[in-house]
Scaffold this motif. Sequence first.
Motif, short mmCIF file in Angstrom:
data_model
loop_
_atom_site.label_atom_id
_atom_site.label_comp_id
_atom_site.label_asym_id
_atom_site.label_seq_id
_atom_site.Cartn_x
_atom_site.Cartn_y
_atom_site.Cartn_z
N PHE A 1 0.83 -1.21 0.00
CA PHE A 1 0.00 0.00 0.00
C PHE A 1 0.87 1.26 0.00
O PHE A 1 0.57 2.23 -0.70
CB PHE A 1 -0.91 0.00 1.23
CG PHE A 1 -2.34 -0.35 0.92
CD1 PHE A 1 -3.25 0.64 0.56
CD2 PHE A 1 -2.76 -1.66 0.95
CE1 PHE A 1 -4.56 0.32 0.27
CE2 PHE A 1 -4.07 -1.99 0.65
CZ PHE A 1 -4.99 -1.01 0.32
N ILE B 1 -8.69 6.10 -1.74
CA ILE B 1 -8.37 4.67 -1.58
C ILE B 1 -7.46 4.47 -0.37
O ILE B 1 -7.69 3.58 0.47
CB ILE B 1 -7.68 4.12 -2.85
CG1 ILE B 1 -8.64 4.19 -4.05
CG2 ILE B 1 -7.20 2.69 -2.62
CD1 ILE B 1 -9.86 3.32 -3.92
N LEU B 2 -6.43 5.31 -0.26
CA LEU B 2 -5.50 5.18 0.87
C LEU B 2 -6.20 5.46 2.19
O LEU B 2 -5.95 4.78 3.20
CB LEU B 2 -4.32 6.13 0.69
CG LEU B 2 -3.25 5.75 -0.33
CD1 LEU B 2 -2.17 6.82 -0.40
CD2 LEU B 2 -2.62 4.41 0.02
N PHE C 1 -8.50 10.58 -6.11
CA PHE C 1 -9.07 9.23 -6.01
C PHE C 1 -8.09 8.31 -5.24
O PHE C 1 -8.52 7.49 -4.42
CB PHE C 1 -9.33 8.68 -7.41
CG PHE C 1 -9.92 7.30 -7.40
CD1 PHE C 1 -11.25 7.08 -7.05
CD2 PHE C 1 -9.14 6.20 -7.73
CE1 PHE C 1 -11.78 5.81 -7.04
CE2 PHE C 1 -9.66 4.92 -7.72
CZ PHE C 1 -11.00 4.72 -7.37
N LEU C 2 -6.79 8.49 -5.51
CA LEU C 2 -5.77 7.71 -4.79
C LEU C 2 -5.82 8.01 -3.29
O LEU C 2 -5.70 7.10 -2.46
CB LEU C 2 -4.38 8.03 -5.34
CG LEU C 2 -3.19 7.34 -4.67
CD1 LEU C 2 -3.26 5.83 -4.86
CD2 LEU C 2 -1.87 7.89 -5.23
N PHE D 1 -9.37 5.13 2.88
CA PHE D 1 -10.40 4.14 3.21
C PHE D 1 -9.79 2.80 3.65
O PHE D 1 -10.16 2.24 4.67
CB PHE D 1 -11.31 3.92 1.99
CG PHE D 1 -12.53 3.12 2.30
CD1 PHE D 1 -13.59 3.67 3.01
CD2 PHE D 1 -12.64 1.79 1.90
CE1 PHE D 1 -14.72 2.92 3.32
CE2 PHE D 1 -13.75 1.03 2.21
CZ PHE D 1 -14.80 1.60 2.91
N PHE D 2 -8.84 2.32 2.84
CA PHE D 2 -8.25 1.01 3.13
C PHE D 2 -6.95 1.13 3.94
O PHE D 2 -6.68 0.33 4.82
CB PHE D 2 -7.96 0.26 1.83
CG PHE D 2 -9.21 -0.16 1.11
CD1 PHE D 2 -9.97 -1.23 1.55
CD2 PHE D 2 -9.62 0.53 -0.03
CE1 PHE D 2 -11.12 -1.61 0.87
CE2 PHE D 2 -10.77 0.15 -0.71
CZ PHE D 2 -11.52 -0.92 -0.26
#
Length: 332
Positions: free
Chosen positions: A31, A81-82, A77-78, A84-85
């Motif tokens: 990640f 993602i970072l 958007f990246l 959220f996850f």
Amino acid sequence: MPYNYFRKLYELLQKLSTTLFGKIILLTVIFILIGMFGLYFVEYPKYTLIESLYWTIITITTIGFGDITPDTMAGQFLAIILAFFGVALGTLTFAMIMEFILDTRFFQRRRFLKMVQKMDEVILICGFNERIRISIQELNKDAIKIVLVNNEPVPDDWDTHWGAYIQGNPTDDQTLLKAGVQKATKALISLDDDGDTLLTVLTIQALNNDCYIIAEVKNKANIKHFKRVNCNQIICQEEILGKFMNITLILPQLYPAYNELISMEGNEIYYLKQVSDYLNKTFEETMHLIKEKYDALLIGLVRQDKTILNPTFSEKIQENDMLLVISETYIE
């Protein structure tokens, strides 16, 4: 040279992927790399790789100073993602690391390893069962500490006065090396499977050819396999128990005597290594001298690894002989 590096990296990744903790660490690193290279490329040339790494870490750890922000839609958007996850993964990783550090077993393992390192000589025991427990407790009466290797976790009632407990497979080289096999003078193996016992014998022989190995064999038919690999001493549970029960059945009056000799209470069998006072004396003369000096009964001798019980009275004591005596107290 590059091939060796890639091979070592591949082996490391394989090891990490075998445990849940390793998989989470691996996923966290992936990640971080995705976030670092992702921001670097979608925002290029605005941020350097170091700045991208910095932004990824503060995003995953929820610090978020706001000094670095993505301007493009792909970068935003990246970040989603970072956030959220990555936050969930980072929190889980941190929690697992803290649990690992605070786990009492972690400190217990370190204490056992330090205990092994401080030992000049090691008495190694592989396997743990009720017979081994009794043996360890008897050894502890004489202040003899051991190193035990067993697959199962440390028992709750393990007494550190008994010695060190190394959790692991006794057939594994690295486990035995942690247990100080190279310093082992004696090894007792008592496992559930004769095949594992035989493999452990071979592994110890490969790591320390000077170690005296005693193996407990469950099936009498397997004794021949242990003899082929020159195992020093073979104990067959079936054979010993069968003979003991037969003696008890035929001559029950002998049971107290046998039981006392093997119980390490009352009279026991000891050996004398120092025989300089008895050199060239007959067995009969030596018997009387030992009885007068130690109030002990001389019953035999060991000569060149051969045990001679009840020799003739005219047999003379030779250099390097060991004298077998029955005594209530240990004789130096």
